[in-house]
Design a protein around this motif. Structure first.
Motif, PDB file in Angstrom:
ATOM      1  N   MET A 121       0.965  -1.227   0.055  1.00 31.16           N
ATOM      2  CA  MET A 121      -0.019  -0.049   0.130  1.00 31.16           C
ATOM      3  C   MET A 121       0.912   1.369   0.067  1.00 31.16           C
ATOM      4  N   TRP A 122       0.281   2.399  -0.688  1.00 24.49           N
ATOM      5  CA  TRP A 122       0.846   3.533  -0.731  1.00 24.49           C
ATOM      6  C   TRP A 122       1.399   4.081   0.865  1.00 24.49           C
ATOM      7  N   GLN A 123       2.133   4.894   0.823  1.00 25.52           N
ATOM      8  CA  GLN A 123       2.370   5.762   1.920  1.00 25.52           C
ATOM      9  C   GLN A 123       1.178   6.633   2.002  1.00 25.52           C
ATOM     10  N   PHE A 124       0.955   7.082   3.306  1.00 26.91           N
ATOM     11  CA  PHE A 124      -0.426   7.756   3.336  1.00 26.91           C
ATOM     12  C   PHE A 124      -0.513   9.140   2.508  1.00 26.91           C
ATOM     13  N   SER A 125       0.511   9.964   2.581  1.00 22.68           N
ATOM     14  CA  SER A 125       0.544  11.174   2.006  1.00 22.68           C
ATOM     15  C   SER A 125       0.371  10.985   0.491  1.00 22.68           C
ATOM     16  N   ASP A 126       1.191   9.677  -0.136  1.00 20.48           N
ATOM     17  CA  ASP A 126       1.172   9.775  -1.348  1.00 20.48           C
ATOM     18  C   ASP A 126      -0.395   9.325  -1.846  1.00 20.48           C
ATOM     19  N   TYR A 127      -1.035   8.501  -1.255  1.00 20.17           N
ATOM     20  CA  TYR A 127      -2.266   8.036  -1.272  1.00 20.17           C
ATOM     21  C   TYR A 127      -3.413   9.129  -1.550  1.00 20.17           C
ATOM     22  N   ILE A 128      -3.231  10.044  -0.785  1.00 20.18           N
ATOM     23  CA  ILE A 128      -3.940  11.270  -0.693  1.00 20.18           C
ATOM     24  C   ILE A 128      -3.949  12.175  -1.959  1.00 20.18           C
ATOM     25  N   THR A 129      -2.390  12.302  -2.435  1.00 21.30           N
ATOM     26  CA  THR A 129      -2.202  13.029  -3.450  1.00 21.30           C
ATOM     27  C   THR A 129      -2.859  12.155  -4.762  1.00 21.30           C
ATOM     28  N   LEU A 130      -2.711  11.116  -4.952  1.00 16.18           N
ATOM     29  CA  LEU A 130      -3.055  10.439  -5.852  1.00 16.18           C
ATOM     30  C   LEU A 130      -4.683  10.532  -6.057  1.00 16.18           C
ATOM     31  N   LEU A 131      -5.264  10.338  -4.965  1.00 19.24           N
ATOM     32  CA  LEU A 131      -6.719  10.451  -4.964  1.00 19.24           C
ATOM     33  C   LEU A 131      -7.169  11.701  -5.261  1.00 19.24           C
ATOM     34  N   LEU A 132      -6.400  12.903  -4.910  1.00 23.40           N
ATOM     35  CA  LEU A 132      -6.916  14.360  -5.206  1.00 23.40           C
ATOM     36  C   LEU A 132      -6.473  14.865  -6.388  1.00 23.40           C
ATOM     37  N   GLY A 133      -5.869  14.024  -7.247  1.00 25.21           N
ATOM     38  CA  GLY A 133      -5.317  14.393  -8.431  1.00 25.21           C
ATOM     39  C   GLY A 133      -6.418  13.818  -9.509  1.00 25.21           C
ATOM     40  N   GLU A 134      -7.256  13.092  -9.208  1.00 30.33           N
ATOM     41  CA  GLU A 134      -8.145  12.258 -10.203  1.00 30.33           C
ATOM     42  C   GLU A 134      -9.446  12.897 -10.455  1.00 30.33           C
ATOM     43  N   VAL A 135     -10.136  13.646  -9.811  1.00 29.86           N
ATOM     44  CA  VAL A 135     -11.624  14.115 -10.122  1.00 29.86           C
ATOM     45  C   VAL A 135     -11.475  15.196 -11.331  1.00 29.86           C
ATOM     46  N   SER A 136     -10.309  16.090 -10.990  1.00 30.08           N
ATOM     47  CA  SER A 136     -10.114  17.032 -12.098  1.00 30.08           C
ATOM     48  C   SER A 136      -9.803  16.503 -13.453  1.00 30.08           C
ATOM     49  N   ARG A 137      -9.182  15.330 -13.572  1.00 34.81           N
ATOM     50  CA  ARG A 137      -9.037  14.405 -14.653  1.00 34.81           C
ATOM     51  C   ARG A 137     -10.350  13.796 -15.336  1.00 34.81           C
ATOM     52  N   LEU A 138     -11.177  13.587 -14.606  1.00 30.59           N
ATOM     53  CA  LEU A 138     -12.340  13.021 -14.887  1.00 30.59           C
ATOM     54  C   LEU A 138     -13.411  14.016 -15.624  1.00 30.59           C
ATOM     55  N   HIS A 139     -13.262  15.321 -15.376  1.00 32.47           N
ATOM     56  CA  HIS A 139     -14.083  16.201 -15.685  1.00 32.47           C
ATOM     57  C   HIS A 139     -14.126  16.254 -17.236  1.00 32.47           C
ATOM     58  N   ASP A 140     -15.298  16.450 -17.713  1.00 30.33           N
ATOM     59  CA  ASP A 140     -15.618  16.430 -19.266  1.00 30.33           C
ATOM     60  C   ASP A 140     -15.875  17.887 -19.718  1.00 30.33           C
ATOM     61  N   ASP A 141     -14.604  18.507 -19.660  1.00 32.75           N
ATOM     62  CA  ASP A 141     -14.715  20.086 -19.770  1.00 32.75           C
ATOM     63  C   ASP A 141     -13.279  20.420 -20.570  1.00 32.75           C
ATOM     64  N   ALA A 142     -13.074  21.567 -20.716  1.00 34.81           N
ATOM     65  CA  ALA A 142     -11.819  21.999 -21.380  1.00 34.81           C
ATOM     66  C   ALA A 142     -10.414  21.664 -20.681  1.00 34.81           C
ATOM     67  N   ASN A 143     -10.525  21.532 -19.375  1.00 37.14           N
ATOM     68  CA  ASN A 143      -9.397  21.120 -18.723  1.00 37.14           C
ATOM     69  C   ASN A 143      -9.345  19.549 -18.275  1.00 37.14           C
ATOM     70  N   GLY A 144     -10.362  18.849 -18.721  1.00 35.29           N
ATOM     71  CA  GLY A 144     -10.343  17.700 -18.143  1.00 35.29           C
ATOM     72  C   GLY A 144     -10.013  16.599 -19.427  1.00 35.29           C
ATOM     73  N   TYR A 145     -10.106  15.444 -18.938  1.00 37.10           N
ATOM     74  CA  TYR A 145      -9.895  14.228 -19.947  1.00 37.10           C
ATOM     75  C   TYR A 145     -10.954  13.775 -20.881  1.00 37.10           C
ATOM     76  N   GLY A 146     -12.211  14.111 -20.677  1.00 38.73           N
ATOM     77  CA  GLY A 146     -13.197  13.683 -21.250  1.00 38.73           C
ATOM     78  C   GLY A 146     -13.307  14.187 -22.697  1.00 38.73           C
ATOM     79  N   PRO A 147     -14.623  13.886 -23.493  1.00 42.37           N
ATOM     80  CA  PRO A 147     -14.502  14.062 -24.966  1.00 42.37           C
ATOM     81  C   PRO A 147     -14.475  15.877 -25.181  1.00 42.37           C
ATOM     82  N   LYS A 148     -14.909  16.532 -24.010  1.00 43.97           N
ATOM     83  CA  LYS A 148     -14.829  18.019 -24.326  1.00 43.97           C
ATOM     84  C   LYS A 148     -13.573  18.604 -24.020  1.00 43.97           C
ATOM     85  N   GLY A 149     -12.543  17.666 -23.477  1.00 44.40           N
ATOM     86  CA  GLY A 149     -11.495  18.413 -23.073  1.00 44.40           C
ATOM     87  C   GLY A 149     -10.243  17.742 -24.042  1.00 44.40           C
ATOM     88  N   GLN A 150      -9.371  16.864 -23.420  1.00 47.82           N
ATOM     89  CA  GLN A 150      -8.235  16.087 -24.035  1.00 47.82           C
ATOM     90  C   GLN A 150      -8.571  15.056 -24.760  1.00 47.82           C
TER      91      GLN A 150
END
Length: 270
Positions: free
Chosen positions: A205-234
């Motif tokens: 298992m990840w170190q606790f601080s690394d786990y938090i960093t990974l979790l909190l980097g995901e929702v912004s990537r899932l966004h379907d807008d100009a800044n996200g990874y969805g069809p409307k973005g990347q």
């Protein structure tokens, strides 16, 4: 990130609950257990055509793959992963658990060596060129095609922090395939002695601080807008509907923990 010791007990309890809500959403599992019985009950299929374990996962993923093999859930099994940002961590986990992997071994090769050494398992399909989630998807599909496999059902087993994003990548690239999502662990966070800690400890298992960093980097990537990874973005993934509760939880955690947005590592760009 702030020192967690500065938070009140009330804040720590809310942070723990919020982290668990976020991890449950990101670490999607379509079945409670990956067995023939659950596949038959939930999807009406006796076996998957193939489940794939991806190299971004912690070492616990290899145990999940072994369980799948023992349960005879598929006709073929895949290990996917070349070298990416988490490869050095996986290599160290292997060494710590008595598997002497080569310094240039790929993630797929390391998982193969672990499964052979610990359980005597032999995986028939390995993909060793991927460097990120995007070509995890495209290279896996290319490998299946190369071997002439007409895959209609595919199991996806990845680290819980990026399981939903990887699944969305497969939905975009292969909408005709039924994807069964099964994150390689479900780590719950609790408060004990005024500290946040894991209630369970998946292997490697990840170190606790690394786990938090990974979790909190995901929702912004899932966004379907100009800044996200969805069809409307990347355009890397299919549209993902992120519930309002998860958006609020993510915003709260960013605010109280003061975690900066995690940027993609350009060294592993396709």
């Amino acid at each position: 990130m702030i020192q967690l010791s500065t938070l009140t007990t009330t804040e720590l309890n809310r942070v723990a609950k919020s982290l668990n809500q976020l991890s449950t959403f990101l670490g999607s599992r379509d079945v409670n257990r990956l067995t023939v019985t659950t596949l038959q009950k939930q999807f009406g299929i006796k076996q998957l055509d193939a489940p794939a374990l991806f190299g971004g996962s912690i070492l616990e993923g290899a145990n999940v793959m072994h369980d799948a093999i023992r349960e005879h859930v598929a006709k073929h099994y895949l290990l996917v992963g070349g070298a990416g940002h988490s490869t050095p961590l996986l290599r160290q986990q292997m060494i710590d658990h008595g598997v002497a992997v080569a310094k240039d071994a790929t993630e797929a090769n390391m998982f193969q060596q672990y499964l052979q050494q610990k359980f005597g398992d032999q995986i028939d399909l390995l993909e060793t060129k991927s460097t990120n989630s995007g070509n995890n998807v495209t290279n896996t599909l290319a490998l299946l095609k190369q071997h002439g496999l007409d895959v209609k059902t595919l199991g996806i087993m990845q680290d819980a922090t990026i399981q939903r994003r990887l699944t969305a990548g497969f939905v975009k690239e292969a909408p005709q395939i039924k994807i069964v999502s099964f994150a390689t662990y479900d780590a719950q966070v609790v408060v004990e002695h005024h500290q946040l800690m894991f209630a369970n400890h998946p292997l490697g298992m990840w170190q606790f601080s690394d786990y938090i960093t990974l979790l909190l980097g995901e929702v912004s990537r899932l966004h379907d807008d100009a800044n996200g990874y969805g069809p409307k973005g990347q355009g890397f993934i299919a549209h993902v509907s992120v519930p309002e509760t998860i958006l609020n939880v993510d915003a709260y955690l960013h605010q109280i923990l003061q975690v900066p947005t995690r940027m993609a590592n350009s060294a592993f760009k396709s």
